[in-house]
Design an enzyme around this catalytic site. Structure first.
Site: not given
Ligand code: UT7
Length: 315
Positions: A239, A114, A269
């Protein structure tokens, strides 16, 4: 004369197919209420059969190059952040390079889950500042749907597919003010695709707690390195893993949520693609004004975490 990376354009791509919480709750034992309350996610996009990271990355790249008014032939560096390449090799970067019609640029992938886009952006920034490259394309792309266990309700509700991209060029005006990267591999087993298995596994709650703590630290590290305080920040571009993690970071900075770019409700996500997707979304809404300061941050598997402080230079 010192050189900086100036951001000339952004782009993104989300696949057409949308999977909402209602449909997910018919697939696993969950509910729209639980997902929204615990994550802030309402829906996510999924790649079509036969569509992969190269295709999505190419589309995001085309948009970013068009906004930047830079032909693909002018690129001398292509860095792609992905955890979900279509092939083990050639790299996604080389395959995208071929689709774009560029020949000769350095092209490679970085893998920091990520945090991948922040790692890729920092890499390109160092190439530019050291004069090893002049015009760079940086992409974050993920086909997370390929590594999700669609019977595991604790993870399958979280992730989506997509791509985001930026074009950087060497300039006297910054651009990227600083980047900060970290990792601690001793936490590998909390978030991983185990050896010999094809699916992501996560112990969500410890990851959540580490993310909140670590992101709070990296935003302070970034501000201190630039002799700034939270009051000097105009935008947080975080994020997009969980709205509660984003809110916790914003609260620590004393930033109102109107100054925080949030796309998690609609994208879920998207791992390495989350930050550039959020950046492009807000850029195209006209949210950022010339001279404003943006703090990008991410946390992910590894563990990895990082940040980038940007000054918006476009009108
Ligand atoms: O992208 C970078 C890294 N990733 C992240 O940052 C994600 C970090 N983690 C999270 O976002 C959160 O931990 C989750 C959203 C994954 C989970 O939220 P939580 O508040 O940490 O819940 P929990 O894991 O403590 O689980 C609470 C309960 C459990 O039931 P019991 O054991 O309390 O009876 C789970 O079984 O919720 C249950 N649960 C669900 N219930 C309905 C877990 N997933 C679901 C679900 N639907 N989808």
């Amino acid at each position: 004369m010192s050189l900086h990376s100036r951001l000339l354009g952004t782009g993104s791509y989300l696949p057409e197919r949308i999977l909402d919480n209602q449909e997910l709750s018919r697939m696993v034992d969950t509910s729209d209420e639980w997902i929204v309350a615990r994550t802030g996610i309402h829906r996510r996009h999924l790649a079509a059969a036969g569509q992969g990271s190269v295709d999505m990355a190419y589309r995001a790249a085309r948009e970013a190059l068009a906004m930047a008014a830079v032909p693909a032939s002018a690129l001398d560096l292509i860095v792609v952040a992905t955890t979900t390449p279509d092939q083990i090799f050639p790299s996604t970067a080389c395959l995208v390079q071929a689709r774009l019609g560029n020949r000769g640029a350095a092209a490679f992938d970085v893998q920091a889950v990520c945090t991948g886009f922040i790692y890729a952006l920092a890499t390109a920034d160092h190439f530019i500042r050291s004069r090893a490259a002049r015009t760079a394309l940086v992409i974050g792309v993920e086909t997370m749907s390929r590594i999700i266990d669609w019977t595991d309700r604790s993870t399958c509700i979280l992730f989506g597919d997509g791509a985001g991209a930026v074009v950087l060029r060497a300039d006297q005006e910054a651009g990227i003010l600083s980047t900060h990267l970290h990792a601690d591999g001793s936490f590998a087993d909390l978030l991983q695709v185990p050896v010999g298995q094809g699916h992501l596994q996560m112990q969500g709650n410890p990851v959540f707690r580490m993310a909140v703590r670590t992101l709070g630290e990296i935003v302070q590290e970034t501000l201190a390195a630039n002799h700034m305080t939270a009051r000097d920040l105009d935008w947080l571009v975080p994020h997009q893993a969980n709205i509660r993690i984003i809110q916790a970071t914003a609260e620590k900075l004393g930033m109102p949520m109107e100054r925080v770019v949030t796309t998690v409700a609609d994208h879920g996500n998207v791992s390495a693609a989350s930050v550039p997707l959020a950046l492009d979304h807000a850029a195209r809404l006209g949210s950022f004004q010339r001279g404003q300061t943006l703090l990008l941050e991410a946390f992910g598997g590894g563990f990895t975490w990082g940040s980038a402080l940007l000054r918006w230079t476009e009108e």
